[in-house]
Enzyme design. Structure first.
Site, PDB file in Angstrom:
ATOM      1  CB  SER A   1       1.634  -6.070  -3.228  1.00 48.61           C
ATOM      2  OG  SER A   1       1.249  -5.558  -1.979  1.00 48.61           O
TER       3      SER A   1
ATOM      4  CG  ASP B   1       3.129  -1.813  -9.561  1.00 50.29           C
ATOM      5  OD1 ASP B   1       3.477  -0.743 -10.091  1.00 50.29           O
ATOM      6  OD2 ASP B   1       2.198  -1.901  -8.741  1.00 50.29           O
TER       7      ASP B   1
ATOM      8  N   GLY C   1       0.790  -1.217   0.000  1.00 54.20           N
ATOM      9  CA  GLY C   1       0.000   0.000   0.000  1.00 54.20           C
ATOM     10  C   GLY C   1       0.820   1.263   0.000  1.00 54.20           C
ATOM     11  CB  SER C   2       4.462   1.876   0.075  1.00 52.17           C
ATOM     12  OG  SER C   2       4.924   1.114  -1.028  1.00 52.17           O
ATOM     13  N   GLY C   3       2.447   2.532  -2.511  1.00 49.58           N
ATOM     14  CA  GLY C   3       2.437   3.233  -3.791  1.00 49.58           C
ATOM     15  C   GLY C   3       3.713   3.053  -4.581  1.00 49.58           C
ATOM     16  CG  LEU C   4       7.280   3.311  -3.096  1.00 52.91           C
ATOM     17  CD1 LEU C   4       8.475   3.215  -2.157  1.00 52.91           C
ATOM     18  CD2 LEU C   4       7.487   4.442  -4.100  1.00 52.91           C
TER      19      LEU C   4
ATOM     20  CD  GLU D   1       0.018  -8.141  -7.181  1.00 56.72           C
ATOM     21  OE1 GLU D   1      -0.145  -7.331  -6.248  1.00 56.72           O
ATOM     22  OE2 GLU D   1       0.943  -8.050  -8.011  1.00 56.72           O
TER      23      GLU D   1
END
Length: 347
Positions: A123, A167, A117-120, A155
């Protein structure tokens, strides 16, 4: 001298990424209907995975950074354990498709330098690290596109976690990339960014961690629903975000930092129109304070609602911006770019 590692232990790491421009256009159905364009770059924060063979018929899964642990009989398909869904999802697909359904008695341990959930892309990056580790462990002949697509399928399809495609490909390939997303294919275009431009950009970036975003799945669903319903506000915003990805790519290749900052500013304005929860009063306050302190532009990295924000500043004003951000409830970071993607090795 003794070692705590058993023979055959494998490790992998995959870099996290900054979504510089175009984020959201890699999410279906927009990418399927209109084609998505994303500019991203990997940074010196990583997700790690280790696979160690076990002597018994047991599978053990550990998320070391979250202190989550599970162990049980080595079977062809593991049940999904809260907090270890990614581990089990990767194990299940690898055993099914690449080990003829034969269970693997292993210890799988992970940790990440950024929370989910960091936006990087943390996951998805973890899934890439896990896949890469199993590919090395079983010596599976998969290339970069294969690994990225497999990570995406695990995922988004197997586990049904909402999100886009950038990602997995960023973590797998690494470096600065301009990515094209279509219904039937993905094209990764590596960018040859001058070292002087990389150094200037590294000196100009400030990252601020606002806290874990719990909005990303809902934001992505809002965006998806808007595209499917033909919502003109959301669609127009996505089109503009995609256009800015092209402009920012050109700015980076030319070393034009005025255009880079302007493109980021316009992208953030458009991004906030893609879904109602992308920004909020807290994010707006942080953004306004950073701009007042000397930041030239900024945006949320990832779906929005929280996680990391990034700001581009004049390097001489970076200390001022960092001091201002430090007054908020969060963490201030700088970062360097990485040239390489996911990598695995044997100990």
């Amino acid at each position: 001298m003794t070692t705590s590692f058993k023979p055959g232990t494998v490790r992998a790491r995959a870099p996290l990424r900054l979504g510089l421009a175009g984020g959201g256009t890699d999410v279906s159905p927009y990418s399927d209907d209109f084609g998505g364009l994303v500019l991203n770059a990997t940074i010196d924060k990583f997700a790690y995975a280790t696979i160690t063979p076990r002597d018994d018929e047991t599978v053990e899964l550990v998320a070391a950074d979250n202190s989550v642990h599970w162990s049980g009989a080595a079977t062809a398909s593991l049940g999904l354990v809260k907090g270890l869904e990614l581990h089990a999802g990767v194990y299940n697909r690898i055993v099914r498709d690449y080990n003829a359904g034969v269970p693997l008695p292993v210890l799988v341990t992970t940790h990440s330098e950024a929370p989910p959930g960091s936006g990087l892309g943390s996951s998805s990056t973890m899934v890439v690290a896990l896949v890469h580790a199993f590919v090395e462990y079983l010596q599976i002949p998969l290339g970069e596109y294969d690994i990225a697509q497999l990570a995406y399928d695990i995922e988004r399809v197997d586990l049904a976690f909402a999100g886009g495609k950038q990602d997995q490909y960023a973590a797998t390939f690494g470096g600065f990339n301009f990515m094209e997303f279509y219904q039937d294919r993905v094209i990764v275009n590596p960018l040859r960014v001058k070292q002087s431009v990389r150094a200037e950009l590294e000196s100009s970036l400030v990252l601020f961690y606002t806290g874990v975003s719990r909005e990303s799945a809902r934001i992505i669903q809002q965006q998806t629903d808007s595209v499917r319903s033909g919502n003109s506000t959301s669609l127009d915003a996505l089109h503009r975000v995609k256009e800015e990805a092209i402009k920012m790519k050109e700015a980076i290749l030319k070393g034009d930092f005025d255009s880079f900052a302007e493109s980021m500013r316009l992208s953030w304005i458009s991004k906030k129109l893609m879904a109602t929860s992308i920004s909020n009063s807290s994010i707006d306050a942080i953004y306004d304070a950073a701009i007042a302190a000397g930041a030239r532009a900024g945006k949320v990295s990832g779906a929005g609602g929280g996680g990391f924000m990034m700001f581009v500043v004049d390097p001489t004003k970076r200390p001022d911006v960092m001091r201002t951000l430090a007054q908020f409830n969060g963490q201030v970071f700088t970062c360097n770019f990485t040239e390489h993607g996911a990598y695995s090795w044997r100990t």
